[in-house]
Write a protein that holds these residues in place. Sequence first.
Motif, PDB file in Angstrom:
ATOM      1  N   PRO A 172       0.868  -1.261   0.011  1.00  0.00           N
ATOM      2  CA  PRO A 172      -0.076   0.127   0.087  1.00  0.00           C
ATOM      3  C   PRO A 172       0.672   1.653  -0.171  1.00  0.00           C
ATOM      4  CG  PRO A 172      -1.089  -1.636   1.241  1.00  0.00           C
ATOM      5  CD  PRO A 172       0.154  -2.056   0.754  1.00  0.00           C
ATOM      6  N   ASP A 173       2.354   1.764   1.056  1.00  0.00           N
ATOM      7  CA  ASP A 173       2.775   2.509   0.662  1.00  0.00           C
ATOM      8  C   ASP A 173       3.922   2.727  -0.556  1.00  0.00           C
ATOM      9  OD1 ASP A 173       2.219   2.810   3.512  1.00  0.00           O
ATOM     10  OD2 ASP A 173       4.054   2.271   4.327  1.00  0.00           O
ATOM     11  N   TYR A 174       3.655   1.669  -1.262  1.00  0.00           N
ATOM     12  CA  TYR A 174       3.828   2.342  -2.311  1.00  0.00           C
ATOM     13  C   TYR A 174       3.273   2.377  -3.931  1.00  0.00           C
ATOM     14  CZ  TYR A 174       8.646   0.733  -0.543  1.00  0.00           C
ATOM     15  OH  TYR A 174       9.459   0.992   0.595  1.00  0.00           O
ATOM     16  N   GLN A 175       1.598   1.893  -3.285  1.00  0.00           N
ATOM     17  CA  GLN A 175       1.143   2.180  -4.772  1.00  0.00           C
ATOM     18  C   GLN A 175       1.035   3.620  -4.862  1.00  0.00           C
ATOM     19  OE1 GLN A 175      -2.702   0.730  -3.359  1.00  0.00           O
ATOM     20  NE2 GLN A 175      -2.125  -0.890  -3.024  1.00  0.00           N
ATOM     21  N   GLY A 176       0.640   3.776  -6.597  1.00  0.00           N
ATOM     22  CA  GLY A 176       0.535   5.523  -6.506  1.00  0.00           C
ATOM     23  C   GLY A 176       1.389   5.907  -7.163  1.00  0.00           C
ATOM     24  N   ARG A 177       2.521   5.201  -7.337  1.00  0.00           N
ATOM     25  CA  ARG A 177       4.073   6.060  -7.528  1.00  0.00           C
ATOM     26  C   ARG A 177       4.432   5.548  -8.775  1.00  0.00           C
ATOM     27  NH1 ARG A 177       6.861   5.005  -1.891  1.00  0.00           N
ATOM     28  NH2 ARG A 177       8.680   5.346  -2.853  1.00  0.00           N
ATOM     29  N   GLY A 178       4.157   4.595 -10.078  1.00  0.00           N
ATOM     30  CA  GLY A 178       4.236   4.979 -11.171  1.00  0.00           C
ATOM     31  C   GLY A 178       4.466   3.463 -10.975  1.00  0.00           C
ATOM     32  N   ILE A 179       5.075   3.125  -9.758  1.00  0.00           N
ATOM     33  CA  ILE A 179       6.156   1.557  -9.554  1.00  0.00           C
ATOM     34  C   ILE A 179       4.984   0.252 -10.717  1.00  0.00           C
ATOM     35  CG2 ILE A 179       7.151  -0.539  -8.214  1.00  0.00           C
ATOM     36  CD1 ILE A 179       7.093   2.517  -6.682  1.00  0.00           C
ATOM     37  N   GLY A 180       3.752   0.654 -10.209  1.00  0.00           N
ATOM     38  CA  GLY A 180       3.257  -0.546 -11.476  1.00  0.00           C
ATOM     39  C   GLY A 180       3.377  -0.637 -11.845  1.00  0.00           C
ATOM     40  N   LYS A 181       3.116   0.521 -12.895  1.00  0.00           N
ATOM     41  CA  LYS A 181       2.943   1.123 -14.485  1.00  0.00           C
ATOM     42  C   LYS A 181       4.267   0.538 -15.305  1.00  0.00           C
ATOM     43  CE  LYS A 181       2.673   5.255 -17.400  1.00  0.00           C
ATOM     44  NZ  LYS A 181       2.610   6.107 -17.457  1.00  0.00           N
TER      45      LYS A 181
END
Length: 146
Positions: free
Chosen positions: A87-96
């Motif tokens: 959760p802390d790493y979501q929304g930072r472009g890492i998934g993309k």
Amino acid sequence: MSDATINIREMSEEDVEAILDIERETKGSHRSVTYAPVPDSCIGGEVGTSIVAEDDGRIIGFILARIVRSPIELSDVAWIELIGILPDYQGRGIGKRMVETWKDRCSQNGIKKVHIMINWRDWWLQSFFEPLGFSRGDLVDFQADL
Ligand SMILES: CC(C)(COP(=O)(O)OP(=O)(O)OC[C@H]1O[C@@H](n2cnc3c(N)ncnc32)[C@H](O)[C@@H]1OP(=O)(O)O)[C@@H](O)C(=O)NCCC(=O)NCCS
């Protein structure tokens, strides 16, 4: 916003415990389901094209995937079974970045098509995958109540 310190690499068997931890962390209201069953082979050792993202040696995200022979396309295709990021790493472009890296890996392995099964109601997950080149395919889910 992107996170340049995150390293994305091939998954190894030793990563499975960390992946299960992420899976537990993202369960419940934070987790959208994918519908392809998780194959025993991914947990048991055959990791195929699967990848992990790590921050200073700590696994913070993963794509669990497998290569299968498609009876429709008459060639090997790759499926994403699960994707997850702490959760802390979501929304930072890492998934993309993970999906782009995974697609490149598949392509280098001669794969011409990649798939993921997602719930039609998960509009946000669609809006994550569509800019990454995914669109609705030919397979539809047929079901019957018993
Ligand atoms: C799905 C998941 C992997 C996305 O990874 P992420 O690193 O958070 O996503 P990114 O930061 O790379 O986002 C890429 C794009 O998707 C969009 N997006 C990501 N999550 C979104 C959300 N919850 N709602 C709307 N849009 C979203 C972003 O806006 C971003 O668009 P932009 O490039 O125009 O800014 C991650 O949120 C996750 O692990 N979720 C929990 C587990 C899960 O549900 N997995 C899916 C089924 S197995």
